[in-house]
Design a protein around this motif. Structure first.
Motif, PDB file in Angstrom:
ATOM      1  N   ALA A   3      14.708  40.531  -4.954  1.00  0.00           N
ATOM      2  CA  ALA A   3      15.539  41.005  -3.847  1.00  0.00           C
ATOM      3  C   ALA A   3      16.967  40.459  -3.980  1.00  0.00           C
ATOM      4  CB  ALA A   3      14.931  40.588  -2.518  1.00  0.00           C
ATOM      5  N   LEU A   4      17.090  39.205  -4.377  1.00  0.00           N
ATOM      6  CA  LEU A   4      18.405  38.592  -4.548  1.00  0.00           C
ATOM      7  C   LEU A   4      19.156  39.227  -5.719  1.00  0.00           C
ATOM      8  CD1 LEU A   4      17.367  34.903  -3.920  1.00  0.00           C
ATOM      9  CD2 LEU A   4      19.012  36.202  -2.548  1.00  0.00           C
ATOM     10  N   SER A  25      13.689  41.102  10.738  1.00  0.00           N
ATOM     11  CA  SER A  25      13.406  39.827  10.082  1.00  0.00           C
ATOM     12  C   SER A  25      13.816  38.636  10.928  1.00  0.00           C
ATOM     13  CB  SER A  25      14.132  39.765   8.728  1.00  0.00           C
ATOM     14  OG  SER A  25      15.537  39.834   8.910  1.00  0.00           O
ATOM     15  N   VAL A  52      11.228  29.312   0.636  1.00  0.00           N
ATOM     16  CA  VAL A  52      12.621  29.108   1.040  1.00  0.00           C
ATOM     17  C   VAL A  52      13.168  27.833   0.404  1.00  0.00           C
ATOM     18  CG1 VAL A  52      14.155  28.592   2.983  1.00  0.00           C
ATOM     19  CG2 VAL A  52      12.424  30.383   3.202  1.00  0.00           C
ATOM     20  N   ALA A  99      15.959  36.648   1.771  1.00  0.00           N
ATOM     21  CA  ALA A  99      15.199  37.150   0.624  1.00  0.00           C
ATOM     22  C   ALA A  99      13.704  36.968   0.824  1.00  0.00           C
ATOM     23  CB  ALA A  99      15.653  36.437  -0.645  1.00  0.00           C
ATOM     24  N   VAL A 100      13.303  35.854   1.407  1.00  0.00           N
ATOM     25  CA  VAL A 100      11.877  35.616   1.648  1.00  0.00           C
ATOM     26  C   VAL A 100      11.353  36.568   2.723  1.00  0.00           C
ATOM     27  CG1 VAL A 100      10.190  33.946   2.501  1.00  0.00           C
ATOM     28  CG2 VAL A 100      11.921  33.232   0.856  1.00  0.00           C
ATOM     29  N   ALA A 128      10.690  39.599   0.862  1.00  0.00           N
ATOM     30  CA  ALA A 128       9.529  39.368   0.001  1.00  0.00           C
ATOM     31  C   ALA A 128       8.224  39.436   0.783  1.00  0.00           C
ATOM     32  CB  ALA A 128       9.660  38.011  -0.691  1.00  0.00           C
ATOM     33  N   LEU A 166      13.963  28.315  -3.302  1.00  0.00           N
ATOM     34  CA  LEU A 166      15.182  29.089  -3.543  1.00  0.00           C
ATOM     35  C   LEU A 166      16.430  28.259  -3.248  1.00  0.00           C
ATOM     36  CD1 LEU A 166      14.117  32.542  -2.058  1.00  0.00           C
ATOM     37  CD2 LEU A 166      14.367  31.943  -4.473  1.00  0.00           C
ATOM     38  N   LEU A 180       5.845  35.080  -3.308  1.00  0.00           N
ATOM     39  CA  LEU A 180       7.015  35.272  -2.459  1.00  0.00           C
ATOM     40  C   LEU A 180       8.297  34.945  -3.207  1.00  0.00           C
ATOM     41  CD1 LEU A 180       5.780  33.765   0.941  1.00  0.00           C
ATOM     42  CD2 LEU A 180       6.102  36.178   0.382  1.00  0.00           C
ATOM     43  N   ALA A 213      18.305  32.470   1.137  1.00  0.00           N
ATOM     44  CA  ALA A 213      16.892  32.239   0.844  1.00  0.00           C
ATOM     45  C   ALA A 213      15.997  32.814   1.927  1.00  0.00           C
ATOM     46  CB  ALA A 213      16.638  30.736   0.688  1.00  0.00           C
ATOM     47  N   HIS A 240       9.171  37.873  -5.625  1.00  0.00           N
ATOM     48  CA  HIS A 240       9.716  39.021  -4.899  1.00  0.00           C
ATOM     49  C   HIS A 240      11.107  38.696  -4.341  1.00  0.00           C
ATOM     50  CE1 HIS A 240       6.545  42.106  -4.744  1.00  0.00           C
ATOM     51  NE2 HIS A 240       5.679  41.104  -4.841  1.00  0.00           N
ATOM     52  N   ALA A 241      11.268  37.475  -3.855  1.00  0.00           N
ATOM     53  CA  ALA A 241      12.561  37.083  -3.293  1.00  0.00           C
ATOM     54  C   ALA A 241      13.650  37.074  -4.352  1.00  0.00           C
ATOM     55  CB  ALA A 241      12.445  35.706  -2.650  1.00  0.00           C
TER      56      ALA A 241
END
Length: 207
Positions: free
Chosen positions: A203-204, A143, A163, A179-180, A183, A166, A196, A176, A199-200
């Motif tokens: 994930a968080l 990433s 981003v 997580a993105v 995502a 978030l 996004l 952020a 999904h982010a």
């Protein structure tokens, strides 16, 4: 040259630890994170060592992991960064946090290390942005490219918008961006910012 020491903790001081290896006490200068993580006196410990030999001294620098030692070496490739500053950086930031700071061009995070001013922090994130992925570990390196785009302000609009959203919700820029990145992998290239964000957030919540 000494690359690793395994022995008993004899003493922990403000900036170093003494490791007793078969009756010989080795003084290893360590960052704050490494010193805090050491076990109590008389307990077994292992330190990865970087040995510095000068005309007037021999000094050992100790690290909890080989990755921290690698970052210590890498940091010293930056103009104006010597052993003292490099040790302060790895003693303040984990290797993951340091990789994220460089990817996101977050000089403020790097400047949290004692003795690291804004100019030095700026040089670190600028000069290491192309070399850091190799030191970030497989998961982080995957990433790193996206985070670097975010840090340089050239990420696709949906990614940048996600981003930003978030961050407005109270997450740090580092959280952020991470997580993105997750995502985007799940939702696929070209996903809209709303997708996004969903999904982010998932994930968080799993973190």
């Amino acid at each position: 040259m000494i690359g690793k020491l395994k022995g008993m903790v004899d003493e922990v001081e403000e900036d170093c630890a003494i490791l007793d290896v078969h009756g010989v006490g080795y003084v290893a200068y360590c960052g704050a994170r490494t010193l805090v993580a050491l076990p109590g006196r008389g307990e077994a410990a292992t330190l990865f060592i970087e040995t510095y030999v000068r005309e007037d001294m021999i000094r050992l620098y100790g690290f909890a992991t080989a990755a921290e030692r690698d970052w210590f070496r890498l940091l010293q490739s930056v103009q104006g960064v010597g052993a003292k500053v490099a040790l302060a950086v790895v003693g303040t930031l984990s290797t993951g946090d340091l990789a994220n700071a460089i990817a996101l061009q977050d000089r403020t995070m790097v400047a949290r290390a004692p003795g690291v001013g804004p100019k030095v922090a700026a040089r670190i994130v600028a000069e290491l942005k192309d070399r850091a992925p190799a030191f970030s570990g497989a998961a982080a390196a995957e990433s790193f490219g996206l985070k670097r785009e975010i840090g340089e302000g050239v990420a696709p609009a949906p990614v940048a918008d996600a981003v930003s959203a978030l961050v407005n919700l109270g997450y740090s820029r580092e959280q952020a961006a991470g997580a993105v990145a997750v995502a985007l992998k799940e939702a696929g290239e070209g996903a809209a910012s709303t997708l996004l964000i969903r999904h982010a957030l998932k994930a968080l919540s799993r973190a």
